[in-house]
Scaffold this motif. Structure first.
Motif, PDB file in Angstrom:
ATOM      1  N   ALA A   1       0.877  -1.176   0.000  1.00 47.84           N
ATOM      2  CA  ALA A   1       0.000   0.000   0.000  1.00 47.84           C
ATOM      3  C   ALA A   1       0.913   1.225   0.000  1.00 47.84           C
ATOM      4  CB  ALA A   1      -0.883  -0.005   1.235  1.00 47.84           C
ATOM      5  N   ASN A   2       0.590   2.208  -0.853  1.00 45.90           N
ATOM      6  CA  ASN A   2       1.497   3.356  -0.998  1.00 45.90           C
ATOM      7  C   ASN A   2       1.304   4.418   0.067  1.00 45.90           C
ATOM      8  OD1 ASN A   2       2.502   2.181  -3.282  1.00 45.90           O
ATOM      9  ND2 ASN A   2       1.017   3.186  -4.623  1.00 45.90           N
ATOM     10  N   ASN A   3       0.069   4.575   0.483  1.00 37.05           N
ATOM     11  CA  ASN A   3      -0.225   5.588   1.492  1.00 37.05           C
ATOM     12  C   ASN A   3      -1.573   5.226   2.141  1.00 37.05           C
ATOM     13  OD1 ASN A   3      -2.318   6.604  -0.259  1.00 37.05           O
ATOM     14  ND2 ASN A   3      -0.666   7.544  -1.474  1.00 37.05           N
ATOM     15  N   GLU A   4      -1.948   6.029   3.111  1.00 38.93           N
ATOM     16  CA  GLU A   4      -3.160   5.742   3.884  1.00 38.93           C
ATOM     17  C   GLU A   4      -4.417   5.634   2.993  1.00 38.93           C
ATOM     18  OE1 GLU A   4      -3.294   6.739   7.687  1.00 38.93           O
ATOM     19  OE2 GLU A   4      -5.263   5.802   7.803  1.00 38.93           O
ATOM     20  N   THR A   5      -4.565   6.601   2.091  1.00 42.40           N
ATOM     21  CA  THR A   5      -5.742   6.612   1.209  1.00 42.40           C
ATOM     22  C   THR A   5      -5.773   5.361   0.336  1.00 42.40           C
ATOM     23  OG1 THR A   5      -5.110   8.931   1.001  1.00 42.40           O
ATOM     24  CG2 THR A   5      -7.054   8.202  -0.240  1.00 42.40           C
ATOM     25  N   HIS A   6      -4.632   5.066  -0.225  1.00 44.80           N
ATOM     26  CA  HIS A   6      -4.504   3.887  -1.070  1.00 44.80           C
ATOM     27  C   HIS A   6      -4.856   2.619  -0.276  1.00 44.80           C
ATOM     28  CE1 HIS A   6      -1.655   1.089  -3.495  1.00 44.80           C
ATOM     29  NE2 HIS A   6      -2.830   1.162  -4.092  1.00 44.80           N
ATOM     30  N   MET A   7      -4.296   2.520   0.934  1.00 46.17           N
ATOM     31  CA  MET A   7      -4.505   1.341   1.773  1.00 46.17           C
ATOM     32  C   MET A   7      -5.985   1.126   2.073  1.00 46.17           C
ATOM     33  SD  MET A   7      -2.953   0.654   5.582  1.00 46.17           S
ATOM     34  CE  MET A   7      -3.975   1.734   6.572  1.00 46.17           C
TER      35      MET A   7
HETATM   36  C1  LIG Z   1      -1.441   7.575  -2.677  1.00 45.27           C
HETATM   37  O1  LIG Z   1      -1.142   6.492  -3.541  1.00 45.27           O
HETATM   38  C2  LIG Z   1      -1.921   6.482  -4.719  1.00 45.27           C
HETATM   39  C3  LIG Z   1      -1.661   5.167  -5.463  1.00 45.27           C
HETATM   40  O2  LIG Z   1      -0.295   4.982  -5.722  1.00 45.27           O
HETATM   41  C4  LIG Z   1      -1.559   7.723  -5.548  1.00 45.27           C
HETATM   42  O3  LIG Z   1      -2.326   7.731  -6.732  1.00 45.27           O
HETATM   43  C5  LIG Z   1      -1.875   8.956  -4.714  1.00 45.27           C
HETATM   44  O4  LIG Z   1      -1.464  10.113  -5.406  1.00 45.27           O
HETATM   45  C6  LIG Z   1      -1.181   8.905  -3.383  1.00 45.27           C
HETATM   46  N1  LIG Z   1      -1.663   9.966  -2.537  1.00 45.27           N
HETATM   47  C7  LIG Z   1      -0.844  10.755  -1.863  1.00 45.27           C
HETATM   48  C8  LIG Z   1      -1.489  11.796  -1.012  1.00 45.27           C
HETATM   49  O5  LIG Z   1       0.365  10.678  -1.934  1.00 45.27           O
END
Ligand SMILES: *[C@@H]1O[C@H](CO)[C@@H](O)[C@H](O)[C@H]1NC(C)=O
Ligand SMILES: *[C@@H]1O[C@H](CO)[C@@H](O)[C@H](O)[C@H]1NC(C)=O
Ligand SMILES: *[C@@H]1O[C@H](CO)[C@@H](O)[C@H](O)[C@H]1NC(C)=O
Length: 410
Positions: free
Chosen positions: A389-395
């Motif tokens: 998972a890349n970040n909280e929103t993604h997760m």
């Molecule tokens: C979170 O990760 C998603 C998927 O990789 C990406 O599209 C999005 O820009 C990222 N959001 C932030 C706030 O970095």
């Protein structure tokens, strides 16, 4: 300690009553549904803790034994019960002609399965699926006495492997430590429902090497789960020509594993259970061992991710049965029906492994902690097909499916 045990037992009993009341009221107006004694027991079984590190509510005997048990009679009764329950079983699917071909007492060789995994990875669920087949002797977890450690090599591995081998041969002589632990922790035996049927009335039977050896030798199917020993050491079991064991390696997303372990007080602070780096080093070791074993014994190892079992319980269970050469029994259908989303004949049931169980961590864990796990587990997750998972929103996003394809390279 005692006070704490009592406190937990009360909490557990209270939780269970609430669950039963909820289940009861939910279905109260459904004329098709009557929770049977069996399904109530299933709910209890499912709520049981993975390894009994926590207090465990014992089955309450409904009748008392009068006098000392007649062992010959108990064995005879068990023999006929197995015969009766398997009278419609298709032994051709198990590669033999008759029941006797699978019974040690009659000179046969049982079908044996060994589940290798780690804590909170779905072994309770898988073990109970297999235990649902009549004629199954469920050795459960033979290494409970080692506590919360992983066995990765000598010196512990020597004794541990010799215990496993002895038990798979139904030879309980010399396993004093095993019996001693069990005399204080009845959960070591109670999961083996066909043994417990006898010793719930008279505990001593469970610690009797002669009785357990003789009882074990009556059963055509044996299963055992081990969460404290890594796969590479299992080579020795497969090399043993006296045995006829098939191994299932059960893997789970380390994020799901760690989330589930947060709710178990046996885990922290034991490093083998609590440190993501150690958990994931074991996953890498298992991956390497799986490749080697599949090359050497292609028909003896099935590798499985818990998520596949939880998301597709019916298909995956049938795949497992086929691998183990077990014929699908009606009891398996009934078990799946009462424990999962599989609907049989349109009847719904009270307790389910819902589709979101494997991914509960997505909403339950902080991203900071997930990130920490992912840093320690990058390689293990890549090998076993778990996406980062890349970040909280993604997760937390519904579109994020953590499962990827993977292959075991040899
Ligand atoms: C979170 O990760 C998603 C998927 O990789 C990406 O599209 C999005 O820009 C990222 N959001 C932030 C706030 O970095
Ligand atoms: C038993 O299984 C074998 C092999 O799958 C099959 O050919 C046979 O028809 C089955 N027998 C019965 C009675 O279902
Ligand atoms: C479960 O899977 C088996 C084998 O794939 C199939 O025969 C059976 O109909 C399935 N049952 C349900 C309830 O989907």
């Amino acid at each position: 300690m005692l006070r704490r045990v009592n406190f937990y037992s009360i909490c557990f009993a209270f939780g269970l009553s609430v669950l039963l009341i909820l289940a009861g009221s939910r279905y109260a107006d459904n004329t098709y549904y009557r929770p049977s004694i069996e399904s109530r027991r299933n709910i209890r079984n499912f709520l049981k803790v993975e390894d009994g590190e926590e207090p465990y509510t014992q089955h309450i005997p409904t009748m008392q034994y009068d006098g000392s048990p007649d062992i010959k009679k108990l064995l005879e009764k068990t023999r006929s019960k197995i015969k009766y329950q398997l009278s419609k079983y298709n032994f051709t699917e198990s590669g033999v002609h008759t029941l006797e071909d699978l019974v040690i007492e009659s000179g046969g060789r049982p079908l044996q399965s060994l589940i290798i995994s780690t804590w909170r990875s779905g072994t309770t669920f898988l073990g109970e699926i297999l235990n649902a087949i009549p004629g199954t002797y469920y050795h459960y977890e033979p290494l409970l006495k080692y506590g919360i450690i992983q066995i990765r090599g000598p010196p512990e591995s020597e004794q541990a492997l010799s215990t496993i081998r002895a038990m798979l041969k139904c030879n309980y002589d010399g396993l004093e430590d095993y019996f001693k632990y069990g005399s204080k922790h009845s959960n070591q035996f109670s999961h083996n429902t066909r043994l417990w049927d006898h010793c719930k009335y008279k505990k001593e039977l469970c610690y009797d090497a002669e009785f357990t050896s003789r009882l074990c030798k009556l059963f055509p199917f044996h299963t055992m789960k081990v969460v404290r020993l890594r796969l590479r050491l299992i080579q020795e079991i497969l090399d043993d020509k006296e045995l006829n064991v098939k191994v299932i390696l059960l893997i789970r997303d380390p994020r799901g594993v760690m989330q589930s372990r947060q709710h178990r007080n046996f885990c922290q602070p034991a490093p083998d259970c609590w440190e993501p780096s150690l958990v994931c080093a074991d996953m890498i070791s298992d991956y390497v061992a799986a490749g080697r074993i599949q090359q050497q014994y292609p028909d003896s190892l099935l590798v499985l991710r818990y998520e596949e079992l939880a998301l597709k319980p019916n298909i995956t269970t049938h795949r497992i049965l086929k691998f183990l050469r077990l014929s699908a029994t009606q009891s398996i259908d009934e078990f799946l029906q009462s424990h999962t989303n599989v609907e049989v004949a349109g009847v719904s049931s009270t307790f389910r492994v819902s589709r979101d169980v494997p991914f509960r961590w997505k909403n339950a864990l902080d991203f900071t902690y997930v990130d920490e796990i992912q840093m320690a587990c990058k390689e293990a997750m890549l090998l076993w097909g778990y996406k980062l998972a890349n970040n909280e929103t993604h997760m937390k996003s519904k579109d994020f499916n953590p499962l990827d394809d993977y292959t075991i390279s040899q």
